[in-house]
Design a protein around this motif. Structure first.
Motif, PDB file in Angstrom:
ATOM      1  N   SER A  21       0.826  -1.217   0.000  1.00 24.36           N
ATOM      2  CA  SER A  21       0.000   0.000   0.000  1.00 24.36           C
ATOM      3  C   SER A  21       0.853   1.256   0.000  1.00 24.36           C
ATOM      4  O   SER A  21       0.558   2.227  -0.712  1.00 24.36           O
ATOM      5  CB  SER A  21      -0.926   0.001   1.218  1.00 24.36           C
ATOM      6  OG  SER A  21      -1.872  -1.041   1.135  1.00 24.36           O
TER       7      SER A  21
ATOM      8  N   THR B 191       1.091   4.179  -2.910  1.00 24.72           N
ATOM      9  CA  THR B 191       0.902   5.585  -2.576  1.00 24.72           C
ATOM     10  C   THR B 191       2.030   6.431  -3.152  1.00 24.72           C
ATOM     11  O   THR B 191       1.809   7.529  -3.672  1.00 24.72           O
ATOM     12  CB  THR B 191       0.838   5.776  -1.048  1.00 24.72           C
ATOM     13  OG1 THR B 191      -0.278   5.042  -0.525  1.00 24.72           O
ATOM     14  CG2 THR B 191       0.689   7.241  -0.672  1.00 24.72           C
TER      15      THR B 191
ATOM     16  N   GLU C  64       1.548   6.830  -6.900  1.00 17.16           N
ATOM     17  CA  GLU C  64       0.469   7.745  -7.260  1.00 17.16           C
ATOM     18  C   GLU C  64       0.786   9.207  -6.933  1.00 17.16           C
ATOM     19  O   GLU C  64       0.078  10.109  -7.358  1.00 17.16           O
ATOM     20  CB  GLU C  64      -0.819   7.341  -6.536  1.00 17.16           C
ATOM     21  CG  GLU C  64      -1.369   6.002  -7.008  1.00 17.16           C
ATOM     22  CD  GLU C  64      -2.600   5.567  -6.227  1.00 17.16           C
ATOM     23  OE1 GLU C  64      -3.303   4.675  -6.713  1.00 17.16           O
ATOM     24  OE2 GLU C  64      -2.831   6.118  -5.130  1.00 17.16           O
TER      25      GLU C  64
ATOM     26  N   VAL D 242     -11.020   1.650  -9.312  1.00 18.37           N
ATOM     27  CA  VAL D 242     -10.874   3.053  -9.648  1.00 18.37           C
ATOM     28  C   VAL D 242     -12.192   3.767  -9.411  1.00 18.37           C
ATOM     29  O   VAL D 242     -13.202   3.439 -10.016  1.00 18.37           O
ATOM     30  CB  VAL D 242     -10.424   3.231 -11.118  1.00 18.37           C
ATOM     31  CG1 VAL D 242     -10.155   4.699 -11.416  1.00 18.37           C
ATOM     32  CG2 VAL D 242      -9.195   2.392 -11.399  1.00 18.37           C
TER      33      VAL D 242
ATOM     34  N   LEU E 165     -13.689   6.796  -2.682  1.00 19.60           N
ATOM     35  CA  LEU E 165     -12.845   5.618  -2.432  1.00 19.60           C
ATOM     36  C   LEU E 165     -13.539   4.650  -1.476  1.00 19.60           C
ATOM     37  O   LEU E 165     -12.964   4.208  -0.488  1.00 19.60           O
ATOM     38  CB  LEU E 165     -11.485   6.050  -1.865  1.00 19.60           C
ATOM     39  CG  LEU E 165     -10.667   7.037  -2.708  1.00 19.60           C
ATOM     40  CD1 LEU E 165      -9.362   7.380  -2.011  1.00 19.60           C
ATOM     41  CD2 LEU E 165     -10.398   6.475  -4.094  1.00 19.60           C
TER      42      LEU E 165
ATOM     43  N   ARG F  19      -7.452  -2.139  -3.311  1.00 12.71           N
ATOM     44  CA  ARG F  19      -6.817  -0.831  -3.351  1.00 12.71           C
ATOM     45  C   ARG F  19      -7.659   0.116  -4.201  1.00 12.71           C
ATOM     46  O   ARG F  19      -7.641   0.051  -5.428  1.00 12.71           O
ATOM     47  CB  ARG F  19      -5.403  -0.933  -3.929  1.00 12.71           C
ATOM     48  CG  ARG F  19      -4.736   0.421  -4.181  1.00 12.71           C
ATOM     49  CD  ARG F  19      -4.351   1.123  -2.893  1.00 12.71           C
ATOM     50  NE  ARG F  19      -3.823   2.461  -3.147  1.00 12.71           N
ATOM     51  CZ  ARG F  19      -3.012   3.107  -2.309  1.00 12.71           C
ATOM     52  NH1 ARG F  19      -2.639   2.526  -1.173  1.00 12.71           N
ATOM     53  NH2 ARG F  19      -2.590   4.312  -2.592  1.00 12.71           N
TER      54      ARG F  19
ATOM     55  N   SER G 181      -8.431   3.700  -5.914  1.00 14.27           N
ATOM     56  CA  SER G 181      -7.662   4.853  -6.375  1.00 14.27           C
ATOM     57  C   SER G 181      -8.602   5.812  -7.085  1.00 14.27           C
ATOM     58  O   SER G 181      -9.606   5.398  -7.670  1.00 14.27           O
ATOM     59  CB  SER G 181      -6.543   4.427  -7.330  1.00 14.27           C
ATOM     60  OG  SER G 181      -5.634   3.561  -6.692  1.00 14.27           O
TER      61      SER G 181
ATOM     62  N   ALA H 223      -7.053   4.798 -13.409  1.00  9.94           N
ATOM     63  CA  ALA H 223      -6.106   5.657 -12.701  1.00  9.94           C
ATOM     64  C   ALA H 223      -4.776   5.709 -13.448  1.00  9.94           C
ATOM     65  O   ALA H 223      -4.356   4.744 -14.080  1.00  9.94           O
ATOM     66  CB  ALA H 223      -5.889   5.157 -11.284  1.00  9.94           C
TER      67      ALA H 223
ATOM     68  N   THR I 274      -2.319   2.856 -12.515  1.00  9.28           N
ATOM     69  CA  THR I 274      -2.832   1.495 -12.333  1.00  9.28           C
ATOM     70  C   THR I 274      -1.856   0.458 -12.866  1.00  9.28           C
ATOM     71  O   THR I 274      -1.686  -0.621 -12.287  1.00  9.28           O
ATOM     72  CB  THR I 274      -4.198   1.340 -13.024  1.00  9.28           C
ATOM     73  OG1 THR I 274      -5.106   2.314 -12.516  1.00  9.28           O
ATOM     74  CG2 THR I 274      -4.772  -0.047 -12.790  1.00  9.28           C
TER      75      THR I 274
END
Length: 368
Positions: free
Chosen positions: A57, A61, A64, A124, A136, A154, A156, A166, A169
């Motif tokens: 995770s 992050t 992104e 997404v 989310l 997850r 996004s 995303a 992705t």
């Protein structure tokens, strides 16, 4: 008689519950410090390869993030994980809003984990065009799957990405595969004529439909239907079973209007109920049949290679665009040209040409 309002969902919040007095202040402080601590790239890599979901995770992050320092660390993590990726099947799932994508994915995911598979769901969520915010809420909607040890969800934000996939992705898929997940499910925000990006990063494209909503005629149109490897008519339960069967017949007819697929696969139509789980097993059987065929005839690897090439070009386009807009001199000139265009002092085309000419000049000066 049980009160129907007594059922509590994950959205329920209890009022008036204060923090218990027996919680150690030292424990709170320790947890807070751990959360603030930023792990190194090496720690993230080791954690991901060991199957640690927290490390996974945190790495996603970083991927992104738009922070240059974060992206530099993310590149190290991705490059280290790359040799351990490419060992899963990637399933893209899309459908109109309200078709029951989250409910279907939870039922399908639970079925797969029951078979001993490790499932990662990259969901997404749509972003607001006004506030740029996103709910989310997929972890909330998939209450059972989120508690499964062999599953990872997850969510996004789609941001401004066309088609609802995303921006990162693709990189998240690599990290999930390196973490040991053998089945990657990519859920998009909803179906539309422009929502085809998921097809460029998935091995199998599943289109969810519902009966009785005018979907039968819409399905005959080209576009998203041409890319579907399997059409699943969801909510085939209760009084809707007959409508679902009729829709299945209509979709089967429409599929014959499209040219044969390069994969050699003949798209199928099936019905299921994510609520009762009827038909879920049949969906997986269709996927297994597809993967068996495409791996035997070489199309599976061919498509992966084509996708890699496509994402190379996409990444170049994205980097060029980011570099252009993040250039401070261009930013100043852009604002000036915007005002000139608004006041009809300069045409949009001439303004664009001037900006690109200036931007090109920066590279010429660096080369000299």
């Amino acid at each position: 008689m049980e009160n129907p309002k007594a059922h509590k969902t994950a959205l329920h919040e209890k009022d008036g519950i204060d923090r218990p007095e027996n919680i150690s202040p030292g424990s709170i402080s320790h947890i807070t410090r751990l959360r603030k601590k930023q792990p190194s790239a090496e720690e993230l890599i080791n954690g991901i390869l060991a199957g640690n979901k927290t490390a996974l995770s945190r790495a996603i992050t970083l991927v992104e993030s738009n922070n240059p320092a974060h992206l530099e660390k993310a590149d190290k993590v991705i490059n280290a994980c790359l040799p351990y990726a490419d060992k899963s099947v990637r399933i893209g799932i899309t459908g109109v809003p309200g078709v029951g994508k989250s409910t279907f994915i939870e039922a399908f995911g639970k079925y797969l984990t029951g078979l001993g598979k490790k499932v990662a769901v990259l969901a997404v969520d749509p972003s607001s065009s006004v506030s740029n915010g996103s709910i989310l809420g997929d972890k909330t909607r998939m209450e059972e799957l989120v508690k499964d040890e062999n599953a990872y969800i997850r969510p996004s934000a789609s941001g401004k990405t066309l088609g609802g996939v995303a921006r990162k992705t693709r990189e998240a898929i690599i990290l999930c595969e390196a973490c040991g997940f053998d089945t990657i499910i990519i859920e998009t925000v909803g179906v539309g004529q422009s929502e085809t990006a998921v097809h460029g990063m998935a091995d199998f494209f599943l289109l969810l439909k519902i009966a009785g909503a005018g979907d039968e005629l819409q399905g005959i149109k080209r576009g998203i239907m041409e890319m579907a490897d399997l059409i699943v008519i969801n909510k085939a339960d209760g009084d809707n079973i007959k409508k679902a069967r009729m829709a299945k017949t209509e979709f089967n007819r429409s599929l014959h209007l499209f040219p044969p697929k390069e994969s050699g696969w003949q798209p199928k139509v099936t019905t299921c109920s994510a609520l009762t789980h009827d038909g879920i097993e049949g969906v997986w059987q269709a996927l297994e049949e597809y993967f068996g065929l495409t791996k035997a005839n070489g199309y599976f690897k061919h498509k992966r290679r084509e996708q890699n090439q496509h994402w190379l070009l996409e990444t170049i386009n994205e980097q060029l665009k980011n570099n252009f807009y993040n250039n401070p001199d261009i930013a100043v000139l852009l604002e000036e040209n915007k005002k000139a265009v608004q006041n009809n002092e300069l045409s949009p085309f001439a303004a664009a040409q001037e900006l690109l000419k200036v931007y090109h000049g920066f590279f010429q000066n660096k080369l000299e």
